[in-house]
Design an enzyme around this catalytic site. Structure first.
Site, PDB file in Angstrom:
ATOM      1  CE  LYS A   1      28.876  -2.908  -3.396  1.00 36.22           C
ATOM      2  NZ  LYS A   1      29.409  -3.242  -2.076  1.00 36.22           N
ATOM      3  N   GLY A   2      24.618   2.298  -5.173  1.00 34.47           N
ATOM      4  CA  GLY A   2      23.544   3.134  -4.655  1.00 34.47           C
ATOM      5  C   GLY A   2      22.314   3.258  -5.536  1.00 34.47           C
TER       6      GLY A   2
ATOM      7  CD  GLU B   1      25.500   8.503  -8.689  1.00 35.03           C
ATOM      8  OE1 GLU B   1      24.849   7.700  -7.987  1.00 35.03           O
ATOM      9  OE2 GLU B   1      26.635   8.893  -8.388  1.00 35.03           O
TER      10      GLU B   1
ATOM     11  CG  ASP C   1      27.222  15.370  -1.172  1.00 32.56           C
ATOM     12  OD1 ASP C   1      26.494  16.223  -0.661  1.00 32.56           O
ATOM     13  OD2 ASP C   1      28.233  14.925  -0.587  1.00 32.56           O
TER      14      ASP C   1
ATOM     15  CG  PHE D   1      24.748  10.725   5.560  1.00 29.21           C
ATOM     16  CD1 PHE D   1      25.742  11.077   4.660  1.00 29.21           C
ATOM     17  CD2 PHE D   1      24.433   9.381   5.710  1.00 29.21           C
ATOM     18  CE1 PHE D   1      26.425  10.114   3.926  1.00 29.21           C
ATOM     19  CE2 PHE D   1      25.114   8.406   4.983  1.00 29.21           C
ATOM     20  CZ  PHE D   1      26.107   8.776   4.084  1.00 29.21           C
ATOM     21  CB  VAL D   2      19.272  10.437   3.000  1.00 31.02           C
ATOM     22  CG1 VAL D   2      18.574  11.712   3.451  1.00 31.02           C
ATOM     23  CG2 VAL D   2      19.989  10.667   1.674  1.00 31.02           C
TER      24      VAL D   2
ATOM     25  CG  ASP E   1      26.384   2.803   1.596  1.00 32.54           C
ATOM     26  OD1 ASP E   1      26.313   3.662   0.694  1.00 32.54           O
ATOM     27  OD2 ASP E   1      27.450   2.419   2.094  1.00 32.54           O
TER      28      ASP E   1
ATOM     29  NE  ARG F   1      25.067  -0.533  -0.518  1.00 31.04           N
ATOM     30  CZ  ARG F   1      25.658   0.571  -0.983  1.00 31.04           C
ATOM     31  NH1 ARG F   1      24.932   1.526  -1.512  1.00 31.04           N
ATOM     32  NH2 ARG F   1      26.967   0.707  -0.916  1.00 31.04           N
TER      33      ARG F   1
HETATM   34  P1  IMP Z   1      29.509  13.606  -4.907  1.00 31.23           P
HETATM   35  O1  IMP Z   1      30.681  13.232  -5.751  1.00 31.23           O
HETATM   36  O2  IMP Z   1      29.911  14.458  -3.721  1.00 31.23           O
HETATM   37  O3  IMP Z   1      28.359  14.212  -5.662  1.00 31.23           O
HETATM   38  O4  IMP Z   1      29.093  12.267  -4.213  1.00 31.23           O
HETATM   39  C1  IMP Z   1      28.002  11.563  -4.499  1.00 31.23           C
HETATM   40  C2  IMP Z   1      28.118  10.233  -3.805  1.00 31.23           C
HETATM   41  O5  IMP Z   1      28.338  10.387  -2.391  1.00 31.23           O
HETATM   42  C3  IMP Z   1      26.824   9.490  -3.942  1.00 31.23           C
HETATM   43  O6  IMP Z   1      26.811   8.701  -5.096  1.00 31.23           O
HETATM   44  C4  IMP Z   1      26.809   8.684  -2.667  1.00 31.23           C
HETATM   45  O7  IMP Z   1      27.521   7.484  -2.855  1.00 31.23           O
HETATM   46  C5  IMP Z   1      27.538   9.517  -1.652  1.00 31.23           C
HETATM   47  N1  IMP Z   1      26.604  10.301  -0.806  1.00 31.23           N
HETATM   48  C6  IMP Z   1      26.488  11.640  -0.766  1.00 31.23           C
HETATM   49  N2  IMP Z   1      25.549  12.025   0.119  1.00 31.23           N
HETATM   50  C7  IMP Z   1      25.040  10.886   0.630  1.00 31.23           C
HETATM   51  C8  IMP Z   1      24.002  10.620   1.611  1.00 31.23           C
HETATM   52  O8  IMP Z   1      23.342  11.508   2.181  1.00 31.23           O
HETATM   53  N3  IMP Z   1      23.773   9.310   1.881  1.00 31.23           N
HETATM   54  C9  IMP Z   1      24.457   8.283   1.277  1.00 31.23           C
HETATM   55  N4  IMP Z   1      25.415   8.491   0.365  1.00 31.23           N
HETATM   56  C10 IMP Z   1      25.710   9.785   0.051  1.00 31.23           C
HETATM   57 MG    MG Z   2      26.711   6.620  -5.257  1.00 29.89          MG
END
Ligand code: IMP
Ligand code: MG
Length: 179
Positions: A46-47, A102, A106, A155-156, A162, A168
């Protein structure tokens, strides 16, 4: 109403004005690159919902919009790297120019899974557009073609992002401490 368990986000990281200006520039850049291509913008639910809604309104070209949803395990702040498709595209994308939209990159695991998944369907091209890049945490190499902001390892929440389903709907991006 129950009182909130955690305090509210402690500080604004990126304001509404900064988001508006940067998202407008990204939308205009994409619109220039895809003027006659009718790209398929694939938002990751949903992000990416809020970002995508603003982005497409800065693109005065023909576009197609679709979504994918992933199920993550638990409501933790770290992605496990194990992702499962919870909702798939509503249409075929063979021979189409796809832009994966996206909220944040992260570790990079989620988006590299999604990109590989899309590429098995033989699109003409796939590019990645991300609002935020938390580059310090990268574990898997990711090529972000259109990027909003690089942010530090915090963490944002807000603007679609969320923590355990909350925040959100904040119109700006804020740092959530103690997560
Ligand atoms: P990745 O697979 O580690 O790149 O994860 C990315 C996903 O982790 C994003 O689509 C978010 O859903 C979640 N995520 C990573 N960092 C944050 C943050 O700081 N705030 C909120 N969601 C996050
Ligand atoms: Mg996401």
């Amino acid at each position: 109403m129950r009182p909130a368990e955690a305090g509210p986000p402690s500080r604004v990281l990126i304001s509404e004005d900064e988001l508006r200006a940067r998202v407008a520039a990204l939308g205009q850049a994409i619109a220039r690159d895809y003027a006659d291509a009718n790209p398929v913008l694939v938002g990751v639910l949903k992000g990416a919902l809020v970002f995508m809604a603003d982005l497409i309104r800065e693109m005065p070209i023909e576009i197609t919009m679709d979504f994918m949803a992933l199920s993550s395990y638990g409501s933790g702040t770290r992605s496990s790297g194990v992702v499962k498709l919870a909702a798939d595209l509503s249409m075929p994308i063979d021979d189409r120019d796809v832009i994966l939209v996206e909220d944040i990159i992260d570790t990079g695991r989620t988006v590299s899974y999604l990109k590989r998944n899309l590429e098995t369907r033989h699109p003409r091209s796939v590019r990645l557009c991300a609002l935020l890049d938390k580059i310090e945490r990268r574990e898997v190499e990711v090529d972000i073609h259109y990027l909003g902001f690089t942010i530090p390892n915090v963490f944002v929440v807000g603007y679609g992002l969320d923590h355990a389903g909350r925040y959100r709907n904040l119109p700006y991006l804020a740092v959530l401490d103690h997560v």
